[in-house]
Motif scaffolding. Structure first.
Motif, PDB file in Angstrom:
ATOM      1  N   GLN A 247      26.781 100.948 110.538  1.00  0.00           N
ATOM      2  CA  GLN A 247      25.824 101.944 110.456  1.00  0.00           C
ATOM      3  C   GLN A 247      25.418 102.305 108.818  1.00  0.00           C
ATOM      4  O   GLN A 247      24.240 102.550 108.677  1.00  0.00           O
ATOM      5  CB  GLN A 247      26.880 103.446 110.567  1.00  0.00           C
ATOM      6  N   GLN A 248      26.318 101.835 107.837  1.00  0.00           N
ATOM      7  CA  GLN A 248      25.813 101.790 106.570  1.00  0.00           C
ATOM      8  C   GLN A 248      24.729 100.805 106.375  1.00  0.00           C
ATOM      9  O   GLN A 248      23.657 101.018 105.653  1.00  0.00           O
ATOM     10  CB  GLN A 248      27.104 101.460 105.731  1.00  0.00           C
TER      11      GLN A 248
ATOM     12  N   ALA B 112      21.552  96.501 117.402  1.00  0.00           N
ATOM     13  CA  ALA B 112      21.946  95.732 118.208  1.00  0.00           C
ATOM     14  C   ALA B 112      22.192  94.453 117.390  1.00  0.00           C
ATOM     15  O   ALA B 112      23.340  93.701 117.840  1.00  0.00           O
ATOM     16  CB  ALA B 112      20.859  95.505 119.392  1.00  0.00           C
ATOM     17  N   LEU B 113      21.357  93.951 116.619  1.00  0.00           N
ATOM     18  CA  LEU B 113      21.552  92.607 116.143  1.00  0.00           C
ATOM     19  C   LEU B 113      22.548  92.827 114.953  1.00  0.00           C
ATOM     20  O   LEU B 113      23.572  91.672 114.890  1.00  0.00           O
ATOM     21  CB  LEU B 113      20.424  92.190 115.270  1.00  0.00           C
ATOM     22  N   GLU B 114      22.880  93.694 114.321  1.00  0.00           N
ATOM     23  CA  GLU B 114      23.891  93.915 113.319  1.00  0.00           C
ATOM     24  C   GLU B 114      25.167  93.802 114.130  1.00  0.00           C
ATOM     25  O   GLU B 114      26.194  93.473 113.540  1.00  0.00           O
ATOM     26  CB  GLU B 114      23.803  95.251 112.705  1.00  0.00           C
ATOM     27  N   TYR B 115      25.369  94.610 115.115  1.00  0.00           N
ATOM     28  CA  TYR B 115      26.680  94.626 116.000  1.00  0.00           C
ATOM     29  C   TYR B 115      27.061  93.195 116.375  1.00  0.00           C
ATOM     30  O   TYR B 115      28.411  92.734 116.248  1.00  0.00           O
ATOM     31  CB  TYR B 115      26.472  95.404 117.124  1.00  0.00           C
ATOM     32  N   LYS B 116      25.978  92.321 116.740  1.00  0.00           N
ATOM     33  CA  LYS B 116      26.492  90.864 117.167  1.00  0.00           C
ATOM     34  C   LYS B 116      26.967  90.175 115.833  1.00  0.00           C
ATOM     35  O   LYS B 116      27.741  88.976 115.940  1.00  0.00           O
ATOM     36  CB  LYS B 116      25.203  90.099 117.733  1.00  0.00           C
TER      37      LYS B 116
ATOM     38  N   GLU C 239      23.812  81.243 117.043  1.00  0.00           N
ATOM     39  CA  GLU C 239      22.425  81.632 117.589  1.00  0.00           C
ATOM     40  C   GLU C 239      22.495  83.280 117.138  1.00  0.00           C
ATOM     41  O   GLU C 239      20.921  83.562 117.222  1.00  0.00           O
ATOM     42  CB  GLU C 239      22.776  81.450 119.148  1.00  0.00           C
ATOM     43  N   ASP C 240      23.185  84.049 117.095  1.00  0.00           N
ATOM     44  CA  ASP C 240      23.103  85.378 116.821  1.00  0.00           C
ATOM     45  C   ASP C 240      22.294  85.580 115.454  1.00  0.00           C
ATOM     46  O   ASP C 240      21.595  86.420 115.010  1.00  0.00           O
ATOM     47  CB  ASP C 240      24.123  86.007 116.931  1.00  0.00           C
ATOM     48  N   PHE C 241      22.821  84.740 114.627  1.00  0.00           N
ATOM     49  CA  PHE C 241      22.505  84.703 112.910  1.00  0.00           C
ATOM     50  C   PHE C 241      20.790  83.928 113.265  1.00  0.00           C
ATOM     51  O   PHE C 241      20.156  84.763 112.337  1.00  0.00           O
ATOM     52  CB  PHE C 241      23.176  83.645 112.322  1.00  0.00           C
ATOM     53  N   ILE C 242      20.868  83.145 113.937  1.00  0.00           N
ATOM     54  CA  ILE C 242      19.180  82.624 113.976  1.00  0.00           C
ATOM     55  C   ILE C 242      18.219  83.834 114.712  1.00  0.00           C
ATOM     56  O   ILE C 242      17.193  84.118 114.065  1.00  0.00           O
ATOM     57  CB  ILE C 242      19.296  81.378 114.739  1.00  0.00           C
ATOM     58  N   ALA C 243      18.982  84.394 115.501  1.00  0.00           N
ATOM     59  CA  ALA C 243      18.037  85.488 116.462  1.00  0.00           C
ATOM     60  C   ALA C 243      17.813  86.525 115.308  1.00  0.00           C
ATOM     61  O   ALA C 243      16.637  86.998 115.281  1.00  0.00           O
ATOM     62  CB  ALA C 243      18.628  86.077 117.353  1.00  0.00           C
TER      63      ALA C 243
ATOM     64  N   ILE D  78      17.300  88.915 104.588  1.00  0.00           N
ATOM     65  CA  ILE D  78      17.459  87.609 105.321  1.00  0.00           C
ATOM     66  C   ILE D  78      18.081  86.392 104.527  1.00  0.00           C
ATOM     67  O   ILE D  78      18.864  85.726 105.261  1.00  0.00           O
ATOM     68  CB  ILE D  78      15.835  86.950 105.390  1.00  0.00           C
ATOM     69  N   ASN D  79      18.022  86.383 103.145  1.00  0.00           N
ATOM     70  CA  ASN D  79      18.657  85.341 102.301  1.00  0.00           C
ATOM     71  C   ASN D  79      20.285  85.674 102.506  1.00  0.00           C
ATOM     72  O   ASN D  79      20.968  84.516 102.534  1.00  0.00           O
ATOM     73  CB  ASN D  79      18.244  85.742 100.905  1.00  0.00           C
ATOM     74  N   SER D  80      20.631  87.129 102.607  1.00  0.00           N
ATOM     75  CA  SER D  80      21.875  87.221 102.658  1.00  0.00           C
ATOM     76  C   SER D  80      22.716  86.798 103.898  1.00  0.00           C
ATOM     77  O   SER D  80      23.632  86.091 103.986  1.00  0.00           O
ATOM     78  CB  SER D  80      22.331  88.811 102.615  1.00  0.00           C
ATOM     79  N   VAL D  81      21.787  87.006 104.988  1.00  0.00           N
ATOM     80  CA  VAL D  81      22.291  86.184 106.452  1.00  0.00           C
ATOM     81  C   VAL D  81      22.289  85.140 106.424  1.00  0.00           C
ATOM     82  O   VAL D  81      23.152  84.386 106.906  1.00  0.00           O
ATOM     83  CB  VAL D  81      21.339  87.090 107.673  1.00  0.00           C
TER      84      VAL D  81
END
Length: 481
Positions: A6-7, A39-43, A52-56, A92-95
């Motif tokens: 949420q944050q 949805a992506l953050e939850y993954k 694969e979740d990070f890449i998506a 994106i850099n952080s991920v």
């Protein structure tokens, strides 16, 4: 986990509001982004995460950046970048950092981050990514070379590039490729300084004031000579010396350096048949006088002169080398009668010789067939010679080029030539695989075949060629190749 997600969604609100306010996205699109991002953050915040979740996640954010770029161009709006793009790029850099920290051994992931930084992030960020990657993968020379090239090309920092090459040599003190690229870098730096000096002189700028300093030693390629001395002090091979000489020959200000290398080659490597082969071919390729080449008789005389010079060098090699070497050189000497062979249409020596020159004769014979008999004769020549080793990559790429020069090139024929070439060079030539993929991506090809070709390349390539292919394939995917 829900609070963290949420944050992170709330952190997006300012950039999303800006996107809507300036008319780049609609309110409906912003809501869709929030839903998808949630949805992506939850993954990414589950107890067990997968790559694969990070890449998506990264791909989705990059798609948003690309869409923003297109819409900015469409409505001619170029403001508020700090409020809109910068937070996305930072995210994106952080991920990427989280992903590479978890899957440290995945070189493809690191290089994907590098490719992203080249296109979207600051130049300083590229250096940080390379630094972190090299701390994990110091055993891979290709990555050191990539990092050094990036410093020179992306940040115009020859000093940082030089520092990286020196560090690379601590880990790989006898690596030919590192030395070759280090040597090339010093010459590129020298070329750049020479151009700068010339431009300043044209502008009548003061070069003595101290604001601009051009060391005569650097301008005369002395740093490259230092690299050469260090390299050949550790790697004493004629083939390696010749490779450095060929690099120097690319630059038009290196005559003194070339002469120095040539003298070293002739003084210290005469026991290697490659030295004599190289020297003989220099005679064969030596340019003639301008006036002499204006008449048919003069051109014939020039060819005869060069052939004679080439043969004399081979004869000297026969006398200099031991019996085993001499027979090798003697065979090469007989191959220089290629102008007469072509004119009479004979190819006996092409089928029986096993030397470097024999490979070049096949290439030249293919060219001659095309120029005298067109495509059908060239294809017939290719078919008759393709099983007679040794074969060069240029023999196959020339046939590919001939096919593409036709009014209606056939993709099936191009595939045939690529497949045959890969039978010979598929374990080491990453560039050939990439050319094949690019052909399928072109107007004649079928893009759906690229995945299979990529899989085969990863299966067949060996050693450093795998790393080079991986990095260049990533650049191809991101539009940087």
């Amino acid at each position: 986990m829900a609070e963290i997600v949420q944050q992170r969604i709330e952190d997006r609100i300012p950039e999303l509001e800006q996107l809507e306010r300036v008319g780049l996205f609609t309110k409906k699109e912003v809501k869709s982004i929030i839903k998808r991002a949630t949805a992506l953050e939850y993954k990414l915040h589950r107890l067990i995460v997968n790559k694969e979740d990070f890449i998506a996640y990264v791909q989705y954010e990059i798609n948003i950046l690309e869409l923003i770029k297109k819409r900015r161009a469409h409505i001619h709006y170029q403001f508020k970048r700090e409020e809109i793009e910068y937070p996305i790029i930072h995210r994106i850099n952080s991920v990427f950092r989280r992903a590479t920290n978890k899957w440290k051994d995945d070189v493809q992931l690191w290089l994907s981050h590098v490719a992203f930084c080249k296109k979207w992030a600051t130049k300083g960020q590229i250096s940080k990514v390379f630094s972190a990657m090299l701390a994990i993968h110091p055993d891979k020379p290709a990555l050191w070379i990539m990092a050094a090239k990036s410093e020179l090309e992306d940040r115009s920092s020859s000093e940082s590039a030089r520092h990286l090459f020196l560090r690379a040599l601590r880990f790989h003190p006898n690596n030919k490729k590192v030395y070759q690229e280090y040597f090339r870098m010093e010459l590129l730096h020298c070329e750049k300084l020479r151009k700068q000096k010339k431009e300043l002189e044209k502008a009548e700028m003061d070069l003595v004031s101290g604001e601009y300093e051009f060391s005569p030693e650097i301008l005369s390629a002395k740093l490259a000579e230092v690299v050469y001395r260090d390299a050949t002090g550790k790697i004493k091979e004629a083939e390696f010396v010749i490779s450095l000489l060929n690099i120097a020959a690319i630059f038009d200000f290196t005559k003194e350096l070339q002469d120095f290398i040539l003298q070293d080659l002739q003084a210290n490597y005469t026991e290697d048949s490659l030295t004599w082969d190289f020297m003989a071919k220099r005679e064969l390729e030596a340019p003639g006088a301008g006036e002499e080449l204006q008449t048919a008789k003069g051109r014939a005389s020039d060819i005869s002169r060069r052939e004679e010079g080439c043969c004399q060098v081979y004869e000297e090699g026969v006398k200099s080398l031991n019996t085993g070497m001499s027979s090798h050189i003697h065979r090469e000497r007989t191959d220089v009668v290629i102008w007469a062979i072509f004119q009479k249409g004979k190819i006996t020596c092409l089928l029986s010789a096993v030397t470097v020159i024999a490979m070049e004769i096949k290439e030249s014979y293919l060219d001659w067939s095309y120029s005298t008999g067109g495509y059908k004769k060239a294809r017939k020549t290719f078919t008759s010679l393709q099983e007679n080793r040794p074969l060069s990559k240029a023999f196959f790429t020339r046939m590919i080029q001939i096919e593409k020069e036709q009014e209606t090139p056939k993709m099936n024929s191009l595939r045939e030539y690529y497949e045959r070439a890969l039978q010979e060079f598929g374990t080491s030539d990453d560039d050939l695989w990439l050319q094949y993929i690019q052909e399928e991506l072109g107007p004649l090809g079928q893009p759906e075949n690229c995945g299979k070709i990529h899989w085969r390349a990863m299966k067949f390539l060996e050693g450093e060629s795998v790393e080079r292919f991986t990095s260049r394939y990533t650049l191809l995917q991101t539009g940087h190749l």
